[in-house]
Design a protein around this motif. Sequence first.
Motif, PDB file in Angstrom:
ATOM      1  N   PRO A  25       0.817  -1.216   0.000  1.00  0.00           N
ATOM      2  CA  PRO A  25       0.000   0.000   0.000  1.00  0.00           C
ATOM      3  C   PRO A  25       0.852   1.268   0.000  1.00  0.00           C
ATOM      4  CG  PRO A  25      -0.775  -1.494   1.706  1.00  0.00           C
ATOM      5  CD  PRO A  25       0.472  -2.075   1.140  1.00  0.00           C
ATOM      6  N   LEU A  26       1.961   1.237   0.708  1.00  0.00           N
ATOM      7  CA  LEU A  26       2.861   2.388   0.722  1.00  0.00           C
ATOM      8  C   LEU A  26       3.395   2.664  -0.681  1.00  0.00           C
ATOM      9  CD1 LEU A  26       4.342   4.440   2.587  1.00  0.00           C
ATOM     10  CD2 LEU A  26       6.213   2.788   2.676  1.00  0.00           C
ATOM     11  N   ARG A  28       2.001   1.849  -3.470  1.00  0.00           N
ATOM     12  CA  ARG A  28       0.889   2.225  -4.339  1.00  0.00           C
ATOM     13  C   ARG A  28       0.514   3.696  -4.192  1.00  0.00           C
ATOM     14  NH1 ARG A  28      -1.728  -2.346  -3.513  1.00  0.00           N
ATOM     15  NH2 ARG A  28      -2.719  -1.615  -1.612  1.00  0.00           N
ATOM     16  N   HIS A  29       0.659   4.229  -2.987  1.00  0.00           N
ATOM     17  CA  HIS A  29       0.160   5.571  -2.695  1.00  0.00           C
ATOM     18  C   HIS A  29       1.232   6.653  -2.579  1.00  0.00           C
ATOM     19  CE1 HIS A  29      -3.860   4.039  -2.187  1.00  0.00           C
ATOM     20  NE2 HIS A  29      -3.423   3.135  -1.328  1.00  0.00           N
ATOM     21  N   THR A  30       2.502   6.288  -2.704  1.00  0.00           N
ATOM     22  CA  THR A  30       3.556   7.283  -2.555  1.00  0.00           C
ATOM     23  C   THR A  30       4.571   7.179  -3.686  1.00  0.00           C
ATOM     24  OG1 THR A  30       4.893   5.811  -1.189  1.00  0.00           O
ATOM     25  CG2 THR A  30       3.400   7.282  -0.030  1.00  0.00           C
ATOM     26  N   SER A  31       5.343   8.253  -3.856  1.00  0.00           N
ATOM     27  CA  SER A  31       6.423   8.241  -4.848  1.00  0.00           C
ATOM     28  C   SER A  31       7.647   7.568  -4.240  1.00  0.00           C
ATOM     29  CB  SER A  31       6.775   9.670  -5.263  1.00  0.00           C
ATOM     30  OG  SER A  31       7.377  10.348  -4.189  1.00  0.00           O
ATOM     31  N   ARG A  35       8.666   7.525  -0.248  1.00  0.00           N
ATOM     32  CA  ARG A  35       8.789   6.193   0.348  1.00  0.00           C
ATOM     33  C   ARG A  35      10.176   6.008   0.965  1.00  0.00           C
ATOM     34  NH1 ARG A  35       6.686   3.796  -3.684  1.00  0.00           N
ATOM     35  NH2 ARG A  35       8.530   3.134  -4.787  1.00  0.00           N
TER      36      ARG A  35
END
Length: 63
Positions: A25-26, A28-31, A35
Amino acid sequence: MRPRGHRGDCAGGAGQPLGRTLYAPLARHTSTAIRAVALIVLGGLTTAVPALTSGPYGCVIRS
């Protein structure tokens, strides 16, 4: 034959399953840059917290 450095089934501790669960999930939702910073900060915090706690480390973990 076990791989070199193998310490048994619990060698990863809680960090390994948490990392495997939370990294997707990290990612998927961050650059990549966010990250990397987040993982470095979290690594620093997990190193600093035991250093800043008073008393023997084993007693702090068990209580």
